[in-house]
Design a protein around this motif. Structure first.
Motif, short mmCIF file in Angstrom:
data_model
loop_
_atom_site.label_atom_id
_atom_site.label_comp_id
_atom_site.label_asym_id
_atom_site.label_seq_id
_atom_site.Cartn_x
_atom_site.Cartn_y
_atom_site.Cartn_z
N LYS A 29 -10.52 12.90 5.23
CA LYS A 29 -10.02 14.67 4.62
C LYS A 29 -9.50 14.97 3.13
N GLU A 72 -2.97 9.91 10.12
CA GLU A 72 -3.80 9.89 8.94
C GLU A 72 -3.09 9.21 8.91
N GLU A 125 -2.09 19.74 12.89
CA GLU A 125 -1.55 18.39 12.22
C GLU A 125 0.00 19.42 11.78
N ASN A 144 0.16 12.01 9.91
CA ASN A 144 0.28 11.18 8.90
C ASN A 144 1.39 9.86 9.18
N ASP A 203 -6.37 10.29 4.92
CA ASP A 203 -5.58 11.26 3.87
C ASP A 203 -5.72 12.32 2.52
MG MG Z 1 -2.04 14.47 6.30
#
Ligand code: MG
Ligand code: C2E
Ligand code: MG
Ligand code: MG
Length: 286
Positions: free
Chosen positions: A203, A152, A59, A120, A182
């Motif tokens: 997640k 995400e 990530e 993200n 996320d």
């Molecule tokens: Mg994240």
């Protein structure tokens, strides 16, 4: 005056307010300069397969090398960047940089265990009219395959004007890009709602993982979420695994992926290849 507030308190309150406003304005200007000066950097945190602890993805996590305040984590600036709109430019840089870096890792080691980079995306960035096109262009520019990218997004994004979001998610997935929710569990969406969302990965937020060893209820809840997610064909990544016992419990529940200090902290790019070579000399620890 608020009840119980003396005159001194009030003046202090007023000057606190004024300095907070000045700080925000300063932050706005600095964020814009930071994009132009390329003061942002990325660290990468491994995401592992719980069964064998192989690193399957990373990530990308943004950091700001601030001219006077040192290296800042997202907590210090992402909210301000979201409010001012600077996050759109920052996010575009993050996406491009993460894809370039990932393509370089793939080129340097064709046998790497790395399958994807997770990026993200802030709500404001996602809502920009041409986000889907931005992603397409970034993939081409970095010479990266769409399967290498996992985006995400947050539950809050999914809850507001869902139709437009669903449409864009479909377009991204048609391209071959995968999508994750996320911090799942911190917002208000439910699994039954998620079923209608074109996403691939869930997640599970760290706050859900923290107590699985100490609270029977929390353990049962996570177990149920993992089972339901599996039935909905969603892969689950458990966030914030800090102890071996948590990893074992999650693996036993059928949760296949995890991320957390137990495996590795966010790392600078140079430290990633050693963890993702197909044959590793020894087990990796944080
Ligand atoms: Mg994240
Ligand atoms: P997130 O996406 O949920 O990322 C995981 C955060 O949890 C990271 O914090 C990571 O360092 C931290 N973490 C991972 N494992 C553990 C653990 O075992 N224990 C603890 N205590 N923490 C752990 P970080 O890097 O400070 O990022 C915070 C948040 O900032 C991210 O949460 C994400 O929402 C946001 N963010 C980071 N990079 C970007 C970006 O490029 N764009 C946008 N829009 N947001 C970003
Ligand atoms: Mg997360
Ligand atoms: Mg989180």
């Amino acid at each position: 005056l608020a009840k119980g507030m003396g005159k001194g308190d009030w003046q202090r309150y007023q000057s606190d307010l004024a300095s907070a406003m000045v700080q925000r304005l300063e932050m706005r200007t600095q964020l814009h300069e930071a994009i132009e000066d390329e003061q942002f950097m990325l660290q990468y945190q491994p995401i592992v397969e719980l069964a064998d602890q192989r690193v399957t993805g990373v990530e990308a996590l943004v950091r700001w090398q601030h001219p006077t305040r040192g290296l800042l984590g997202p907590f210090h600036f992402v909210e301000a960047a979201e409010e001012s709109g600077a996050i759109v430019g920052i996010g575009a840089w993050v996406l491009g940089e993460a894809l370039r870096q990932f393509a370089a890792w793939k080129a340097a080691d064709p046998d790497t265990t790395l399958r994807y980079v997770s990026v993200n995306v802030s709500p404001r960035q996602f809502r920009a009219a041409d986000f889907v096109e931005q992603v397409r262009a970034a993939l081409i520019e970095a010479d990266a395959r769409p399967e290498w990218l996992l985006l995400e997004i947050t539950e809050s994004l999914v809850l507001k004007d869902a139709d437009k979001v669903v449409q864009d998610l479909r377009a991204l997935r048609a391209m071959g890009v995968r999508v994750a929710i996320d911090d799942f569990g911190t917002g208000y969406s439910s699994l039954s709602y998620l079923r209608q969302m074109p996403v691939d990965v869930l997640k599970l937020d760290k706050s859900f993982i923290d107590d699985i060893l100490t609270s029977r209820q929390q353990h049962a809840l996570v177990d149920a979420i993992v089972t339901l997610a599996g039935n909905l064909d969603l892969a689950v990544v458990a966030e914030g695994i800090e102890e071996p016992g948590q990893m074992l419990a999650l693996d036993a529940m059928g949760c296949h992926y995890g991320q957390g200090y137990h495996f590795a902290r966010p790392l600078w790019p140079a430290d990633i290849p050693a963890m993702t070579a197909s044959v590793r000399p020894a087990a990796v620890s944080a």
